[in-house]
Design a protein around this motif. Structure first.
Motif, short mmCIF file in Angstrom:
data_model
loop_
_atom_site.label_atom_id
_atom_site.label_comp_id
_atom_site.label_asym_id
_atom_site.label_seq_id
_atom_site.Cartn_x
_atom_site.Cartn_y
_atom_site.Cartn_z
N THR A 191 19.84 40.72 45.04
CA THR A 191 18.48 40.65 45.54
C THR A 191 17.51 40.04 44.52
O THR A 191 16.78 39.11 44.84
CB THR A 191 18.00 42.02 46.04
N ARG A 216 12.61 39.38 55.05
CA ARG A 216 12.60 39.55 53.60
C ARG A 216 11.85 40.80 53.20
O ARG A 216 12.29 41.52 52.32
CB ARG A 216 11.91 38.29 53.04
N THR A 250 17.98 36.22 44.39
CA THR A 250 17.40 35.50 45.51
C THR A 250 15.90 35.39 45.30
O THR A 250 15.32 34.32 45.45
CB THR A 250 17.69 36.26 46.82
N LYS A 251 15.27 36.51 44.94
CA LYS A 251 13.83 36.51 44.70
C LYS A 251 13.47 35.53 43.60
O LYS A 251 12.49 34.82 43.70
CB LYS A 251 13.36 37.92 44.31
N ARG A 296 15.82 47.90 27.96
CA ARG A 296 15.36 47.37 29.22
C ARG A 296 16.26 46.22 29.69
O ARG A 296 16.60 46.14 30.85
CB ARG A 296 13.93 46.86 28.99
N ILE A 334 32.82 55.45 51.57
CA ILE A 334 31.77 55.62 50.56
C ILE A 334 31.87 54.53 49.50
O ILE A 334 30.85 53.98 49.06
CB ILE A 334 31.86 57.04 49.94
N LEU A 335 33.11 54.21 49.13
CA LEU A 335 33.30 53.14 48.14
C LEU A 335 32.75 51.82 48.65
O LEU A 335 32.11 51.07 47.91
CB LEU A 335 34.78 53.00 47.79
N LEU A 395 30.36 51.40 50.78
CA LEU A 395 28.89 51.50 50.70
C LEU A 395 28.41 51.25 49.28
O LEU A 395 27.42 50.58 49.04
CB LEU A 395 28.44 52.90 51.13
N LEU A 396 29.16 51.84 48.33
CA LEU A 396 28.81 51.72 46.91
C LEU A 396 28.84 50.26 46.48
O LEU A 396 27.92 49.77 45.81
CB LEU A 396 29.82 52.54 46.09
N ARG A 404 37.27 58.70 54.20
CA ARG A 404 35.87 58.93 53.86
C ARG A 404 35.56 58.34 52.49
O ARG A 404 34.52 57.73 52.29
CB ARG A 404 35.58 60.45 53.87
N ILE A 405 36.49 58.53 51.53
CA ILE A 405 36.29 57.97 50.19
C ILE A 405 36.17 56.45 50.25
O ILE A 405 35.28 55.87 49.64
CB ILE A 405 37.45 58.39 49.23
N LEU A 415 26.40 57.08 44.09
CA LEU A 415 25.69 56.35 45.14
C LEU A 415 24.19 56.65 45.06
O LEU A 415 23.36 55.73 45.13
CB LEU A 415 26.26 56.79 46.50
N SER A 463 40.15 62.41 54.49
CA SER A 463 39.28 62.41 53.30
C SER A 463 39.41 61.11 52.50
O SER A 463 38.44 60.62 51.92
CB SER A 463 39.54 63.62 52.40
N PHE A 495 25.82 48.48 47.89
CA PHE A 495 24.61 48.77 47.10
C PHE A 495 24.60 47.97 45.81
O PHE A 495 23.60 47.36 45.45
CB PHE A 495 24.54 50.26 46.75
N ALA A 496 25.74 47.97 45.11
CA ALA A 496 25.84 47.27 43.83
C ALA A 496 25.58 45.78 44.04
O ALA A 496 24.86 45.14 43.28
CB ALA A 496 27.20 47.49 43.19
#
Lengths: 225, 225
Positions: free
Chosen positions: B25, A153, B28-29, B153, B11-12, B14-15, B7-8, A15, B4, B18-19
């Motif tokens: 993002t 944004r 969209t930009k 890159r 967290i997953l 959330l992960l 909790r995992i 994360l 637990s 984020f991904a």
């Protein structure tokens, strides 16, 4: 460590890795872009009859020689640039002693949480450099444009409305002190609540075609005077 | 569910969030940028004496009227654009019936895992549209440029070397079939191993000032003929 707490710490590490990538990747790209543009500008001369638009992405995105139908307008905007970035590459412009410079810089510094007094100090140093490196250039200091948070944004600009207003007051005072022209862009671009008009943007920060029309129409008399 | 494992799973979740943000993002930009540029181009006429550079970020980044010292060159590059994106905005260019179009498009389609035959089909459709909408325009089809993986890159281009080579063969065949000019950019830009020369880039995909010099020098005779 138990097996499940080990698994949690592994996932947490992943994360953190993702978050770090999310934060740093755009930055690296922004720097690489800056570096490439600067290397290109390095071989593109500026002449005494030129009018230079100098700034960040808002300048970068504008086709000014087409918008004004003037081939002697040169775009020296670099997306994501800040006051110090312009300062670093300033001689690429000033050594050509152009007729005019239209400066528009600072909103990315605001996004990086720089306070109004510090912004004004940096900006004044930049203006001093321009004047000392090319005293014959007519300098136009443009206010930072209004933004519009309703697009949700650019969260790094939330709560910075007062900083922007104070910064613009500072730019105006610098212009008066140095005897150069201040251009308040707000009457051209802001709605009645002081936000960038919805018709002029699609993200609350950058200009659409209609936004560029409004801006270039508003500063037309300065470009042609 | 135990505490637990709950909790995992939190967290997953959330992960995954984020991904997802990391993936969507920039997209969209990129779309917002495309949309703003198109809205600006909409009010900028193209004239019969114009030379138009049409493509993605590699075109977008070039100051061609300065590089060639020709005010009648117009930049119609949009960062992140793909073959379909150019097709969608094509009439903004063709309705002006410019003297020449220099087309450079497709590497972002390659990055999106489009196969060579599909790329070639899309590209041929685009070429057909240009020719039918503006038969008087002299059309130059430029090969997709070499890339350089040693910068680590653009991972979406890893393992696509054969696709790029096959795509370029297809572009060359389309040019021969339609009687327009094919320009192989590789002799201007590639090292002995077929990679974009390190001196011409800082990320393995986009051109530095030296890269724009090499490219514009290489195509100079076509621009001026």
């Amino acid at each position: 460590m138990t097996k499940s707490s080990k698994r949690i710490s592994n996932i947490l590490a992943l994360l953190v890795l993702f978050a770090t990538l999310a934060i740093y990747t755009p930055h690296t790209k922004a720097y690489e872009y800056w570096d490439r543009k600067v290397s290109q500008f390095d071989s593109l001369p500026v002449y005494p009859e030129d009018i230079v638009f100098l700034g960040n992405s808002i300048t970068d995105g504008g086709h000014f020689n087409e918008l004004f139908e003037m081939p002697n307008i040169k775009n020296r905007g670099i997306s994501s640039d800040v006051i110090n970035g312009v300062a670093k590459r300033l001689t690429q412009v000033t050594k050509g002693h152009p007729a005019k410079i239209f400066l528009l810089i600072g909103i990315n510094d605001v996004a990086q949480n720089v306070s109004a007094p510090k912004l004004i100090k940096k900006y004044e140093d930049l203006v001093d450099s321009i004047i000392s490196q090319s005293p014959e250039t007519k300098l136009y200091l443009q206010s930072v444009m209004p933004v519009n948070h309703s697009f949700k944004r650019y969260k790094t600009l939330y709560g910075k409305d007062k900083v922007i207003i104070d910064f613009n007051k500072g730019i105006k005072e610098i212009a008066e002190k140095k005897g150069v022209t201040y251009i308040d862009l707000w009457p051209m671009l802001a709605d009645s609540e002081g936000r960038l008009k919805r018709a002029y943007t699609n993200d609350g920060l950058h200009l659409s075609g209609a936004g560029y029309k409004a801006w270039t129409k508003g500063i037309d008399k300065y470009v042609r005077e």
